[in-house]
Design a protein around this motif. Structure first.
Motif, mmCIF file in Angstrom:
data_model
loop_
_atom_site.group_PDB
_atom_site.id
_atom_site.type_symbol
_atom_site.label_atom_id
_atom_site.label_comp_id
_atom_site.label_asym_id
_atom_site.label_seq_id
_atom_site.Cartn_x
_atom_site.Cartn_y
_atom_site.Cartn_z
ATOM 1 N N VAL A 46 0.839 -1.202 0.000
ATOM 2 C CA VAL A 46 0.000 0.000 0.000
ATOM 3 C C VAL A 46 0.873 1.250 0.000
ATOM 4 O O VAL A 46 0.615 2.221 -0.728
ATOM 5 C CB VAL A 46 -0.944 -0.001 1.221
ATOM 6 C CG1 VAL A 46 -1.661 1.342 1.344
ATOM 7 C CG2 VAL A 46 -1.962 -1.129 1.108
ATOM 8 N N ILE A 47 1.920 1.239 0.810
ATOM 9 C CA ILE A 47 2.837 2.385 0.877
ATOM 10 C C ILE A 47 3.531 2.590 -0.468
ATOM 11 O O ILE A 47 3.674 3.727 -0.945
ATOM 12 C CB ILE A 47 3.873 2.169 2.001
ATOM 13 C CG1 ILE A 47 3.172 2.140 3.364
ATOM 14 C CG2 ILE A 47 4.941 3.264 1.967
ATOM 15 C CD1 ILE A 47 4.085 1.791 4.517
ATOM 16 N N ALA A 48 3.970 1.496 -1.094
ATOM 17 C CA ALA A 48 4.631 1.590 -2.396
ATOM 18 C C ALA A 48 3.688 2.151 -3.452
ATOM 19 O O ALA A 48 4.087 2.967 -4.295
ATOM 20 C CB ALA A 48 5.146 0.218 -2.816
ATOM 21 N N SER A 49 2.421 1.728 -3.401
ATOM 22 C CA SER A 49 1.434 2.255 -4.345
ATOM 23 C C SER A 49 1.236 3.749 -4.139
ATOM 24 O O SER A 49 1.155 4.521 -5.105
ATOM 25 C CB SER A 49 0.101 1.517 -4.160
ATOM 26 O OG SER A 49 -0.879 2.028 -5.041
ATOM 27 N N GLY A 50 1.185 4.172 -2.891
ATOM 28 C CA GLY A 50 1.057 5.599 -2.600
ATOM 29 C C GLY A 50 2.260 6.386 -3.084
ATOM 30 O O GLY A 50 2.126 7.543 -3.529
ATOM 31 N N LEU A 51 3.438 5.779 -3.024
ATOM 32 C CA LEU A 51 4.651 6.443 -3.502
ATOM 33 C C LEU A 51 4.558 6.741 -4.998
ATOM 34 O O LEU A 51 4.944 7.821 -5.450
ATOM 35 C CB LEU A 51 5.865 5.549 -3.214
ATOM 36 C CG LEU A 51 7.230 6.072 -3.680
ATOM 37 C CD1 LEU A 51 7.583 7.359 -2.944
ATOM 38 C CD2 LEU A 51 8.310 5.017 -3.448
ATOM 39 N N VAL A 52 4.031 5.788 -5.744
ATOM 40 C CA VAL A 52 3.866 5.995 -7.195
ATOM 41 C C VAL A 52 2.921 7.157 -7.465
ATOM 42 O O VAL A 52 3.147 7.974 -8.371
ATOM 43 C CB VAL A 52 3.330 4.718 -7.872
ATOM 44 C CG1 VAL A 52 3.066 4.965 -9.353
ATOM 45 C CG2 VAL A 52 4.324 3.574 -7.707
ATOM 46 N N LEU A 53 1.876 7.280 -6.667
ATOM 47 C CA LEU A 53 0.880 8.327 -6.874
ATOM 48 C C LEU A 53 1.416 9.725 -6.573
ATOM 49 O O LEU A 53 0.799 10.723 -6.963
ATOM 50 C CB LEU A 53 -0.361 8.048 -6.014
ATOM 51 C CG LEU A 53 -1.130 6.758 -6.357
ATOM 52 C CD1 LEU A 53 -2.298 6.571 -5.409
ATOM 53 C CD2 LEU A 53 -1.607 6.789 -7.802
ATOM 54 N N THR A 54 2.572 9.819 -5.901
ATOM 55 C CA THR A 54 3.183 11.133 -5.673
ATOM 56 C C THR A 54 3.706 11.741 -6.971
ATOM 57 O O THR A 54 3.948 12.938 -7.052
ATOM 58 C CB THR A 54 4.346 11.026 -4.673
ATOM 59 O OG1 THR A 54 5.373 10.177 -5.220
ATOM 60 C CG2 THR A 54 3.874 10.467 -3.342
ATOM 61 N N ASN A 55 3.891 10.855 -7.978
ATOM 62 C CA ASN A 55 4.285 11.279 -9.327
ATOM 63 C C ASN A 55 5.713 11.799 -9.427
ATOM 64 O O ASN A 55 6.058 12.509 -10.366
ATOM 65 C CB ASN A 55 3.311 12.327 -9.876
ATOM 66 C CG ASN A 55 3.136 12.210 -11.386
ATOM 67 O OD1 ASN A 55 3.570 11.243 -11.998
ATOM 68 N ND2 ASN A 55 2.510 13.205 -11.981
ATOM 69 N N PHE A 56 6.552 11.470 -8.469
ATOM 70 C CA PHE A 56 7.979 11.747 -8.642
ATOM 71 C C PHE A 56 8.504 10.861 -9.773
ATOM 72 O O PHE A 56 8.061 9.727 -9.935
ATOM 73 C CB PHE A 56 8.759 11.454 -7.358
ATOM 74 C CG PHE A 56 8.469 12.420 -6.243
ATOM 75 C CD1 PHE A 56 8.790 13.769 -6.378
ATOM 76 C CD2 PHE A 56 7.887 11.984 -5.065
ATOM 77 C CE1 PHE A 56 8.533 14.656 -5.344
ATOM 78 C CE2 PHE A 56 7.624 12.868 -4.033
ATOM 79 C CZ PHE A 56 7.941 14.213 -4.165
ATOM 80 N N ARG A 57 9.451 11.337 -10.521
ATOM 81 C CA ARG A 57 9.929 10.586 -11.677
ATOM 82 C C ARG A 57 10.501 9.237 -11.299
ATOM 83 O O ARG A 57 10.346 8.256 -12.029
ATOM 84 C CB ARG A 57 10.989 11.409 -12.430
ATOM 85 C CG ARG A 57 10.421 12.592 -13.191
ATOM 86 C CD ARG A 57 11.495 13.216 -14.057
ATOM 87 N NE ARG A 57 10.956 14.263 -14.923
ATOM 88 C CZ ARG A 57 11.646 14.889 -15.865
ATOM 89 N NH1 ARG A 57 12.931 14.582 -16.060
ATOM 90 N NH2 ARG A 57 11.087 15.823 -16.598
#
Length: 266
Positions: A46-57
């Motif tokens: 879940v945390i990893a999925s949220g990291l992707v949603l931050t949209n950092f390259r």
């Protein structure tokens, strides 16, 4: 900046894997016993999925790395290799295989999304990567189908028995791996012994009795059954018997819920 197509796929696959880990945790908790690491891996997803949603390259690549690490941890966990080696008899096989496939998909999508982010211009899906990921999904589904069919029709004490395997001395043998007997019923000739073989490092305790349908451990010894009182076995073999009187006898592992074996002696 809009989230790339592959970035969305990465987040989706991680979220789906988090759900699978939670389901796996629930199944393991109900049938085997408390297995907190699975729940922890779900939270990590879940945390990893949220990291992707931050949209950092770089976020999709980092999330893909997380998927790789959790996949390796899951693959190397006690019992996982045995589960994957016995797709037709282990009830955890479909969900375990799907989890590992999702880890691979998340890794591929994460790397592809990172390449998209750093290439600039239109952020469209990479055709070759998409084709390869579709191939992986197809292989997983192809593996799940026969395993599900076999798992839906397991051998039982009231139905047809699985073919009897024997050791070099001709003694009937039942293998154990993970939290399961590889078959839940076996036919043993009167006067013969039974050998239990633990195929991995998962510890078991064998005793007379069985798990009831409502999940309670029932330690009972049928008249004529060999006396088996909480014998521990880890990565080795355990002789039981001889069984001198025809009948149906029950053995179980008090450590792993619903791990039952019916021995039919005739």
């Amino acid at each position: 900046m809009t989230l790339a197509v592959l970035g969305k796929g990465t987040a989706l696959s991680l979220s789906f894997n988090a759900l699978l880990y939670c389901v796996y945790y629930w199944l393991a908790d109900v049938t085997v016993g408390n297995f907190i690491p699975l729940l922890i891996l779900g939270i990590v997803m879940v945390i990893a999925s949220g990291l992707v949603l931050t949209n950092f390259r770089w976020a999709p690549a980092a999330a893909g790395l997380v998927a790789l690490i959790t996949g390796v941890v899951t693959f190397l966990a006690p019992g996982s290799l045995a589960t994957l080696a016995h797709p037709g008899t282990d009830r955890f096989f479909p969900i375990l295989l799907t989890i590992l496939a999702c880890d691979i998909v998340a890794l591929g999508l994460g790397l592809g999304a990172t390449l998209q982010n750093y290439r600039g211009g239109e952020r469209t899906a990479l055709r070759q990567l998409t084709t390869r990921l579709a191939t992986i999904v197809g292989l997983v589904l192809g593996s799940l189908l026969p395993a599900t069919i076999v798992a839906a029709n397991p051998p039982s004490a009231n139905g047809s028995l699985a073919p009897v395997s024997t050791d070099p001395n001709g003694i009937a043998t039942v293998h154990m791996a993970g939290a399961n007997f590889r078959q839940n019923a076996i036919l043993v000739p009167t006067g013969s012994k039974l050998t239990l073989v633990d195929d991995d490092k998962e510890p078991h305790v064998i005793a007379n009795g069985r798990w009831t349908t409502d999940g309670k451990a029932e330690t009972t010894r049928e008249s004529g059954a060999p006396d088996v009182q909480n014998v521990s076995i880890t990565r080795g073999s355990l002789p039981i018997g001889p069984f001198t009187i025809p009948g149906v006898y029950h053995l179980y592992c008090p450590v792993h819920r619903n791990m039952n074996l019916a021995v039919l002696v005739q």
